[in-house]
Design an enzyme around this catalytic site. Structure first.
Site, PDB file in Angstrom:
ATOM      1  N   HIS A  61       0.734  13.691  -1.425  1.00 29.23           N
ATOM      2  CA  HIS A  61       0.321  12.426  -0.891  1.00 29.23           C
ATOM      3  C   HIS A  61       0.227  12.718   0.553  1.00 29.23           C
ATOM      4  O   HIS A  61       0.781  13.748   1.203  1.00 29.23           O
ATOM      5  CB  HIS A  61       1.473  11.451  -1.038  1.00 29.23           C
ATOM      6  CG  HIS A  61       2.908  11.887  -0.649  1.00 29.23           C
ATOM      7  ND1 HIS A  61       3.740  12.141  -1.795  1.00 29.23           N
ATOM      8  CD2 HIS A  61       3.661  12.058   0.288  1.00 29.23           C
ATOM      9  CE1 HIS A  61       5.154  12.524  -1.178  1.00 29.23           C
ATOM     10  NE2 HIS A  61       4.906  12.387   0.046  1.00 29.23           N
ATOM     11  N   ARG A 106       3.531   6.330   8.691  1.00 29.80           N
ATOM     12  CA  ARG A 106       4.641   5.396   9.231  1.00 29.80           C
ATOM     13  C   ARG A 106       3.805   4.225   9.646  1.00 29.80           C
ATOM     14  O   ARG A 106       3.066   4.272  10.184  1.00 29.80           O
ATOM     15  CB  ARG A 106       5.465   6.112  10.112  1.00 29.80           C
ATOM     16  CG  ARG A 106       6.436   7.101   9.856  1.00 29.80           C
ATOM     17  CD  ARG A 106       7.475   7.764  10.858  1.00 29.80           C
ATOM     18  NE  ARG A 106       8.200   8.844  10.366  1.00 29.80           N
ATOM     19  CZ  ARG A 106       7.709  10.045  10.400  1.00 29.80           C
ATOM     20  NH1 ARG A 106       6.566  10.336  11.000  1.00 29.80           N
ATOM     21  NH2 ARG A 106       8.410  10.913   9.672  1.00 29.80           N
ATOM     22  N   GLU A 140       1.882   7.512   0.933  1.00 29.12           N
ATOM     23  CA  GLU A 140       3.156   7.003   1.051  1.00 29.12           C
ATOM     24  C   GLU A 140       3.418   6.204   2.456  1.00 29.12           C
ATOM     25  O   GLU A 140       3.246   6.896   3.563  1.00 29.12           O
ATOM     26  CB  GLU A 140       4.069   8.350   0.906  1.00 29.12           C
ATOM     27  CG  GLU A 140       5.483   7.672   1.103  1.00 29.12           C
ATOM     28  CD  GLU A 140       6.323   9.129   1.304  1.00 29.12           C
ATOM     29  OE1 GLU A 140       5.670  10.329   1.584  1.00 29.12           O
ATOM     30  OE2 GLU A 140       7.534   9.021   1.103  1.00 29.12           O
ATOM     31  N   ASN A 171      10.004   1.783   8.630  1.00 31.39           N
ATOM     32  CA  ASN A 171      11.546   1.954   9.102  1.00 31.39           C
ATOM     33  C   ASN A 171      11.827   0.421   9.551  1.00 31.39           C
ATOM     34  O   ASN A 171      11.188  -0.116  10.225  1.00 31.39           O
ATOM     35  CB  ASN A 171      11.591   2.715  10.335  1.00 31.39           C
ATOM     36  CG  ASN A 171      11.494   4.321   9.821  1.00 31.39           C
ATOM     37  OD1 ASN A 171      12.376   4.859   9.084  1.00 31.39           O
ATOM     38  ND2 ASN A 171      10.400   5.036  10.116  1.00 31.39           N
ATOM     39  N   HIS A 217      -8.114  11.615   9.412  1.00 30.20           N
ATOM     40  CA  HIS A 217      -8.245  10.443   8.774  1.00 30.20           C
ATOM     41  C   HIS A 217      -7.860  10.630   7.273  1.00 30.20           C
ATOM     42  O   HIS A 217      -7.916  11.855   6.967  1.00 30.20           O
ATOM     43  CB  HIS A 217      -9.766   9.827   8.899  1.00 30.20           C
ATOM     44  CG  HIS A 217     -10.765  10.999   8.603  1.00 30.20           C
ATOM     45  ND1 HIS A 217     -11.500  11.802   9.356  1.00 30.20           N
ATOM     46  CD2 HIS A 217     -11.177  11.324   7.265  1.00 30.20           C
ATOM     47  CE1 HIS A 217     -12.237  12.671   8.678  1.00 30.20           C
ATOM     48  NE2 HIS A 217     -12.112  12.465   7.598  1.00 30.20           N
ATOM     49  N   GLU A 274     -11.866   7.155   6.488  1.00 34.70           N
ATOM     50  CA  GLU A 274     -13.379   7.306   6.347  1.00 34.70           C
ATOM     51  C   GLU A 274     -13.801   6.687   4.960  1.00 34.70           C
ATOM     52  O   GLU A 274     -13.087   6.877   4.101  1.00 34.70           O
ATOM     53  CB  GLU A 274     -13.482   8.759   6.274  1.00 34.70           C
ATOM     54  CG  GLU A 274     -14.972   9.042   5.769  1.00 34.70           C
ATOM     55  CD  GLU A 274     -15.117  10.626   5.719  1.00 34.70           C
ATOM     56  OE1 GLU A 274     -14.180  11.498   6.224  1.00 34.70           O
ATOM     57  OE2 GLU A 274     -16.179  10.948   5.280  1.00 34.70           O
TER      58      GLU A 274
HETATM   59  C1  LIG Z   1       9.779  10.581  -1.333  1.00 33.01           C
HETATM   60  C2  LIG Z   1       9.044  11.616  -0.527  1.00 33.01           C
HETATM   61  O1  LIG Z   1       7.805  11.655  -0.689  1.00 33.01           O
HETATM   62  C3  LIG Z   1       9.361  11.453   1.064  1.00 33.01           C
HETATM   63  O2  LIG Z   1       8.464  11.817   1.693  1.00 33.01           O
HETATM   64  S1  LIG Z   1      10.933  11.043   1.622  1.00 33.01           S
HETATM   65  C4  LIG Z   1      10.773  11.990   3.069  1.00 33.01           C
HETATM   66  C5  LIG Z   1      11.935  11.296   4.007  1.00 33.01           C
HETATM   67  N1  LIG Z   1      11.332   9.951   4.413  1.00 33.01           N
HETATM   68  C6  LIG Z   1      12.213   9.335   5.314  1.00 33.01           C
HETATM   69  O3  LIG Z   1      13.643   9.585   5.510  1.00 33.01           O
HETATM   70  C7  LIG Z   1      11.853   7.959   5.714  1.00 33.01           C
HETATM   71  C8  LIG Z   1      12.418   7.152   6.686  1.00 33.01           C
HETATM   72  C9  LIG Z   1      12.482   8.215   8.238  1.00 33.01           C
HETATM   73  N2  LIG Z   1      13.409   7.377   8.898  1.00 33.01           N
HETATM   74  C10 LIG Z   1      10.935   8.619   8.542  1.00 33.01           C
HETATM   75  O4  LIG Z   1      10.562   7.778   9.469  1.00 33.01           O
HETATM   76  O5  LIG Z   1      10.500   9.669   7.892  1.00 33.01           O
HETATM   77  C11 LIG Z   1      11.960  12.272   5.301  1.00 33.01           C
HETATM   78  O6  LIG Z   1      12.481  13.534   5.341  1.00 33.01           O
HETATM   79  N3  LIG Z   1      11.038  11.893   6.292  1.00 33.01           N
HETATM   80  C12 LIG Z   1      11.003  12.865   7.480  1.00 33.01           C
HETATM   81  C13 LIG Z   1       9.716  13.039   7.624  1.00 33.01           C
HETATM   82  O7  LIG Z   1       9.298  13.902   8.706  1.00 33.01           O
HETATM   83  O8  LIG Z   1       8.788  12.898   6.832  1.00 33.01           O
HETATM   84 NI    NI Z   2       6.798  12.363   1.061  1.00 41.23          NI
END
Ligand SMILES: C[C@@H](O)C(=O)SC[C@H](NC(=O)CC[C@H](N)C(=O)O)C(=O)NCC(=O)O
Ligand code: NI
Length: 146
Positions: free
Chosen positions: A5, A9, A62, A66, A80, A123
């Site tokens: 994926h 954010r 994904e 937050n 993109h 795109e």
């Molecule tokens: C489920 C799996 O596909 C993930 O990507 S979980 C990864 C994890 N995500 C988070 O902690 C989301 C909240 C965090 N505050 C954020 O904004 O990333 C993670 O390790 N994220 C860090 C990253 O750089 O992706």
């Molecule tokens: Ni992920």
């Protein structure tokens, strides 16, 4: 190795789901609410990827929401997300009817670009699309830098 994926954010999960699902046509396939981390993950798949997504959790987008607001800067190096569509004019019309700017209209057929509520470039590509029918596509200008 297998592609899973792309994580994006988002500042407003409802606005993002309206754009990605109601207007662009993706479907929500999974959601994770993380109370401890104070975030929500929503996984989206395109209609023709639903079967693979159900079996292998890919290919997906994904969305990470937050709960505590953050500023997301930079990211110019990110290009993109690209989707193949069956009818690029119908896809752009639906997005435009939903209030989305067609930043790069399908004037010459084949390819168009829009942006998500967070400015993520999307795109749309239709192989072998006919050249633009009349208006509004033929004279619609490009909007925004690439
Ligand atoms: C489920 C799996 O596909 C993930 O990507 S979980 C990864 C994890 N995500 C988070 O902690 C989301 C909240 C965090 N505050 C954020 O904004 O990333 C993670 O390790 N994220 C860090 C990253 O750089 O992706
Ligand atoms: Ni992920």
């Amino acid at each position: 190795m297998r592609y899973l994926h792309t994580m994006v954010r988002v500042k407003d999960i409802d606005a993002s789901l309206h754009f990605y699902c109601d207007l662009l046509g993706l479907q929500e396939v999974r959601r994770v609410e993380n109370e401890a981390g104070r975030f929500t993950l929503v996984f989206l798949a395109a209609p023709k990827n639903l079967e693979q997504s159900a079996a292998e959790r890919c290919p997906e987008v994904e969305l990470t929401f937050n709960w505590d607001p953050e500023e997301y800067q930079g990211g110019r190096n990110f290009g993109h997300l690209a989707y193949k569509v069956d009818d690029i004019y119908a896809a752009c019309q639906k997005l435009m009817d939903g209030g989305v700017t067609i930043n790069r209209p399908p004037r010459d057929g084949n390819m168009a670009f829009v942006r998500s509520p967070d400015g993520i470039s999307i795109e749309l590509l239709q192989e072998g699309a006919p050249l633009a029918p009349a208006e509004p596509w033929a004279s619609m200008p490009n909007v925004g830098a690439w």
